[in-house]
Enzyme design. Structure first.
Site, PDB file in Angstrom:
ATOM      1  N   HIS A 233       0.696  -1.399  -0.096  1.00 31.92           N
ATOM      2  CA  HIS A 233      -0.101  -0.130  -0.081  1.00 31.92           C
ATOM      3  C   HIS A 233       0.903   1.250  -0.054  1.00 31.92           C
ATOM      4  CE1 HIS A 233      -3.799  -2.024   0.897  1.00 31.92           C
ATOM      5  NE2 HIS A 233      -3.165  -3.104   1.349  1.00 31.92           N
TER       6      HIS A 233
ATOM      7  N   ASN B  72     -10.285  -2.842   2.364  1.00 31.91           N
ATOM      8  CA  ASN B  72      -9.994  -2.991   1.008  1.00 31.91           C
ATOM      9  C   ASN B  72     -11.221  -2.555   0.220  1.00 31.91           C
ATOM     10  OD1 ASN B  72      -7.140  -3.613   1.340  1.00 31.91           O
ATOM     11  ND2 ASN B  72      -7.491  -5.574   0.716  1.00 31.91           N
TER      12      ASN B  72
ATOM     13  N   TYR C  99       0.556  -4.039  12.199  1.00 30.05           N
ATOM     14  CA  TYR C  99       0.866  -2.399  11.842  1.00 30.05           C
ATOM     15  C   TYR C  99       1.545  -1.697  12.823  1.00 30.05           C
ATOM     16  CZ  TYR C  99      -2.547  -3.836   8.099  1.00 30.05           C
ATOM     17  OH  TYR C  99      -3.176  -4.332   7.141  1.00 30.05           O
TER      18      TYR C  99
HETATM   19 FE1  HDE Z   1      -2.518  -4.573   5.604  1.00 31.87          FE
HETATM   20  N1  HDE Z   1      -0.514  -3.843   6.023  1.00 31.87           N
HETATM   21  N2  HDE Z   1      -1.573  -6.588   6.165  1.00 31.87           N
HETATM   22  N3  HDE Z   1      -4.289  -5.651   4.887  1.00 31.87           N
HETATM   23  N4  HDE Z   1      -3.049  -2.869   5.046  1.00 31.87           N
HETATM   24  C1  HDE Z   1      -0.100  -2.603   6.054  1.00 31.87           C
HETATM   25  O1  HDE Z   1       0.815  -1.329   7.448  1.00 31.87           O
HETATM   26  C2  HDE Z   1      -0.650  -6.831   6.959  1.00 31.87           C
HETATM   27  C3  HDE Z   1      -4.523  -7.090   5.001  1.00 31.87           C
HETATM   28  C4  HDE Z   1      -4.288  -2.710   4.449  1.00 31.87           C
HETATM   29  O2  HDE Z   1      -3.217   3.505   3.915  1.00 31.87           O
HETATM   30  C5  HDE Z   1       0.802  -2.177   6.447  1.00 31.87           C
HETATM   31  O3  HDE Z   1       1.268   0.781   7.967  1.00 31.87           O
HETATM   32  C6  HDE Z   1      -0.705  -8.170   7.269  1.00 31.87           C
HETATM   33  C7  HDE Z   1      -6.154  -7.122   4.719  1.00 31.87           C
HETATM   34  C8  HDE Z   1      -4.195  -1.453   3.938  1.00 31.87           C
HETATM   35  O4  HDE Z   1      -1.628   3.337   5.184  1.00 31.87           O
HETATM   36  C9  HDE Z   1       1.484  -3.733   7.113  1.00 31.87           C
HETATM   37  C10 HDE Z   1      -1.738  -8.718   6.658  1.00 31.87           C
HETATM   38  C11 HDE Z   1      -6.366  -5.992   4.431  1.00 31.87           C
HETATM   39  C12 HDE Z   1      -3.162  -0.773   4.318  1.00 31.87           C
HETATM   40  C13 HDE Z   1       0.359  -4.494   6.817  1.00 31.87           C
HETATM   41  C14 HDE Z   1      -2.406  -7.767   5.794  1.00 31.87           C
HETATM   42  C15 HDE Z   1      -5.413  -5.018   4.711  1.00 31.87           C
HETATM   43  C16 HDE Z   1      -2.226  -1.898   4.805  1.00 31.87           C
HETATM   44  C17 HDE Z   1       2.194  -1.612   5.474  1.00 31.87           C
HETATM   45  C18 HDE Z   1      -2.168 -10.264   6.825  1.00 31.87           C
HETATM   46  C19 HDE Z   1      -7.826  -5.523   3.870  1.00 31.87           C
HETATM   47  C20 HDE Z   1      -2.671   0.783   4.156  1.00 31.87           C
HETATM   48  C21 HDE Z   1       2.224  -0.126   5.896  1.00 31.87           C
HETATM   49  C22 HDE Z   1      -2.348 -10.758   8.137  1.00 31.87           C
HETATM   50  C23 HDE Z   1      -8.679  -5.824   5.026  1.00 31.87           C
HETATM   51  C24 HDE Z   1      -2.827   1.481   5.253  1.00 31.87           C
HETATM   52  C25 HDE Z   1       1.480  -0.009   7.271  1.00 31.87           C
HETATM   53  C26 HDE Z   1      -2.622   2.946   4.865  1.00 31.87           C
HETATM   54  C27 HDE Z   1      -0.864  -1.657   5.301  1.00 31.87           C
HETATM   55  C28 HDE Z   1       0.361  -5.962   7.296  1.00 31.87           C
HETATM   56  C29 HDE Z   1      -3.721  -7.916   5.275  1.00 31.87           C
HETATM   57  C30 HDE Z   1      -5.525  -3.579   4.331  1.00 31.87           C
HETATM   58  C31 HDE Z   1       2.761  -4.077   6.750  1.00 31.87           C
HETATM   59  C32 HDE Z   1       0.547  -8.781   8.124  1.00 31.87           C
HETATM   60  C33 HDE Z   1      -6.665  -8.238   4.876  1.00 31.87           C
HETATM   61  C34 HDE Z   1      -5.562  -0.694   3.530  1.00 31.87           C
HETATM   62  O5  HDE Z   1       1.622  -3.621   8.618  1.00 31.87           O
END
Ligand code: HDE
Length: 698
Positions: free
Chosen positions: A86, A159, A373
């Site tokens: 993202h 999402n 996060y």
């Molecule tokens: Fe994320 N995800 N994600 N994700 N995600 C990040 O956090 C992570 C997942 C989502 O505009 C990171 O600050 C793991 C699902 C959005 O700043 C990180 C897993 C969904 C955003 C991270 C998921 C998301 C992130 C990277 C699996 C939809 C951007 C930078 C367990 C429900 C937020 C940060 C923004 C961002 C980890 C799966 C949505 C690395 C470990 C499912 C919208 O922490």
């Protein structure tokens, strides 16, 4: 607009800057009129911002030039690590307003107090590309909202698709490694169409439902304002007694769902890499504030036990036909950030940020996210005090005994930094009304690395999704699969994917196999659980959910010298009155002189403003201009693409040669410019009937 941004500037006025530092106005009189004084970060006034300090005019630069060193050092450290996923995103401020109280289910004030406007910051993003990548790749979009509630920050980090690729957080690094550029070659950027991604997918059948969504037009949205949003996981709402109701969160765009065509998305990437960011910015600047309805699906543990799937499995959705979405509020985005870095880049979302009355479920993907996060912010923002950055700070009071650390901005008073304590009356204390978790009875399973059996069905919902689509949408899914898999060099990977598709829908598998030139269908892989036929859910369509609206649409009118003034003005007025935006495109940015000899300003120059950036086009030309432009590639592409991308086209007599050169055949969406109302009617939708005549879809 320039005036507006000036008004919003945070720069101190010359007088204030002087007052703050407590020295008189004399020095500040020296600064150029009306501008604040330029100083170093230590407040030392700068006399020369053009030349570094040299030993002699042609001699070496001196180390003592603290002004140069400070400026360059700061510049060297301007970047922070981009998000691992993202990274590319656009954000805006706004508010959330509840219309229907959920007090029967929760104590959370944000969900019980109607009519209150709670400030929010919302960031939309792509997933796979880097921060500088384009806005329109085929990709899932992030939809993250930070609610600054009176009870602390609540982050709904979702999402634009209601399911996910994987069931367990432990697979996330693998998924992300697979989709991002391949590690040996450093490409492709922001594209899932490569071997690593499909290799991983072909070995992870649980991803098949998400793949159906990812290959649908949901991943090529027309605008961030035309996307749905989903919290994906089940959460819990808790009432005053601590009883729990499960909830799924939904965002519904007021402008309805709308997507681009694939070829269009590819061309937009070249002509305007910031297409979505610009669209959001421009909409907010002109006061067309993007808006979403906020909805909930509420269900009990007992109801959940009856579902033919496990709602804790994030590769599953709950069909609206099974549990309706109740609309209870809305979100409006009405303010673009003052500073992109300070706000959009530094905003730190975290699904673990929830308020009293809301709780997590045991979804194993959510559970992993609860760790990730905060951890990621420590690296990205450099330490544990990132919650003090204005965009991240709660707007309600917050206090505790956490102290010090990198970049500490607050200066707590007094001697007490521990609890319990008795030495200081204003030291913060916990309250029974504070956050409480659901007292979930433990089930009697044994500890272990075990995937629940209820997670074993990987195909039924993929099938439901595919079969719920209109014929056009099904064709697009098949086409996208053929496109992506055609970029995969390894035949066995392509075969494995098509093998999985046979469980989803045999016809889909055949279409994709034919599109890939396979001579025979690959074998059907074994399954743990035989897929079932769920009832179709029309709510999963885009076309079915599109709104017949002109709001949010943009009409481009191509003119040149001599274009009929009455026609151009009538079209522009009617479209604007109906809520659309109109942009004039001319061969030269200086505009054109219309038939009444009056000039018309151009919003874009023909070569730099291709028709892909519009929802519909009109071509109004004198016969001389029509003939001349028929020999101009940019003009021919303009009409050919508008036609190929299934847009309504209005034309007048003079435009005919250009239309012919662009291969535009007459159909229900190609209309005389004089027939303004029919044209506007056609602007509100794509000309889907045209597509099979133009393009071989799988
Ligand atoms: Fe994320 N995800 N994600 N994700 N995600 C990040 O956090 C992570 C997942 C989502 O505009 C990171 O600050 C793991 C699902 C959005 O700043 C990180 C897993 C969904 C955003 C991270 C998921 C998301 C992130 C990277 C699996 C939809 C951007 C930078 C367990 C429900 C937020 C940060 C923004 C961002 C980890 C799966 C949505 C690395 C470990 C499912 C919208 O922490």
């Amino acid at each position: 607009m320039a005036q507006k941004s000036k008004d919003r500037s945070n720069a101190p006025s010359r007088k204030n800057a002087a007052d703050k530092r407590g020295y008189g106005d004399e020095l500040h009189q020296l600064a150029s009129d009306g501008h604040p004084l330029l100083t170093t970060n230590q407040g030392i006034p700068v006399a020369d911002n053009q030349n570094s300090l040299r030993a002699t005019p042609r001699g070496p630069t001196l180390l003592e030039d603290f002004i140069l060193r400070e400026k360059i050092t700061h510049f060297d450290h301007e970047r922070i690590p981009e998000r691992i996923v993202h990274a590319r995103g656009s954000g805006a401020h706004g508010y959330f307003e509840l219309a229907k109280s959920l007090k029967k289910y929760t104590t959370a004030r944000i969900l019980t107090e109607t009519g209150v406007r709670t400030p929010v910051f919302c960031r939309f993003s792509t997933v796979a590309g880097g921060a500088g990548s384009v806005d329109t790749p085929r990709d899932v979009r992030g939809f993250a909202v930070k609610f600054y509630t009176q009870e602390g920050n609540w982050d709904l980090v979702g999402n634009n698709i209601p399911v996910f690729f994987i069931q367990d957080a432990i697979k996330f690094p693998d998924l992300v490694h697979a989709v991002k550029m391949e590690p040996d070659r450093g490409f492709p950027q922001a594209a899932s169409a490569h071997d690593n991604f499909w290799d991983f997918i072909s070995l992870m059948p649980e991803s098949m439902h998400m793949i159906m969504w990812a290959m649908s037009d949901r991943t090529i949205p027309r605008s961030l304002r035309m996307m749905e949003g989903f919290g994906i996981h089940s959460f819990r709402l808790l009432d005053a007694k601590g009883s729990s109701t499960f909830v799924k969160f939904h965002w519904r765009p007021k402008l309805g769902l709308q997507s681009t065509c694939w070829d269009e998305a590819v061309k937009i990437a070249g002509s305007d890499p910031d297409f979505h960011r610009r669209d959001l910015f421009e909409a907010i600047q002109r006061g067309d504030f993007p808006e979403w309805e906020f909805g909930v699906q509420l269900f009990t543990e007992e109801q959940a036990a009856q579902f033919p799937f496990d709602h804790l499995d994030p590769t599953k959705l709950i069909p609206e036909e099974l549990v309706p979405v109740q609309i209870v509020g809305r979100m409006v985005l009405d303010r673009w950030p003052d500073n992109f870095f300070a706000e959009t880049e530094q905003v730190a979302f975290c699904p673990a940020n929830i308020v009293p009355g809301i709780d997590f479920s045991n979804d194993p993907l959510l559970q992993g996210r609860l760790f990730s996060y905060l951890d990621t912010q420590l690296t990205r923002l450099g330490g544990p005090n990132f919650h003090q950055i204005p965009v991240n700070a709660p707007k309600c009071p917050f206090a505790n005994q956490q102290r010090d650390g990198h970049m500490q901005m607050s200066q707590p008073k007094g001697r007490v930094n521990y609890e319990p304590s008795s030495l200081q009356g204003d030291s913060p204390r916990a309250t029974p009304a504070g956050y409480r978790s659901f007292a979930e009875p433990a089930d009697d399973g044994a500890k272990g690395r075990i995937r629940a059996e209820s997670f074993a069905d990987h195909y039924s919902q993929a099938r439901m999704f595919y079969r719920s689509q209109t014929g056009i949408e099904q064709a697009h899914i098949a086409f996208a699969l053929v496109f992506e898999l055609s970029k995969v060099e390894t035949p066995t990977v392509r075969e494995r994917v098509v093998g999985h598709l046979r469980h989803v829908d045999d016809d889909l598998a055949k279409r994709v196999a034919a599109g890939l030139g396979m001579h025979a269908l690959p074998p059907v892989p074994p399954v743990a659980v035989k897929p079932i036929d769920m009832p179709p859910s029309p709510a999963l369509q885009i076309i079915g959910k599109a709104k017949h609206l002109l709001e949010g649409r943009c009409v481009g009118i191509l003119v040149d010298d001599g274009s009929d003034a009455t026609t151009v003005r009538a079209l522009r007025k009617a479209a604007t009155d109906a809520g659309a935006m109109v942009k004039i495109v001319a061969p030269r940015i200086g505009g054109a002189k219309l038939s009444d000899n009056k000039g018309i300003a151009a919003n874009g120059q023909l070569a730099g403003t291709p028709s892909v950036v519009f929802d519909a086009v009109a071509v109004v030309l004198s016969s001389a201009a029509g003939k001349a432009l028929a020999k101009e590639a940019a003009a021919v592409d303009w009409v050919r693409d508008a036609y190929g991308h299934l847009k309504a086209i209005a034309f007048d007599e003079g435009a005919q040669p250009l239309l012919q050169a662009g291969g535009v055949a007459k159909d229900a969406g190609v209309l005389k410019a004089a027939n303004v109302s029919a044209f506007l009617e056609a602007v509100a939708t794509r000309q889907w009937d045209r597509e099979p005549k133009l393009r071989t879809l799988a």
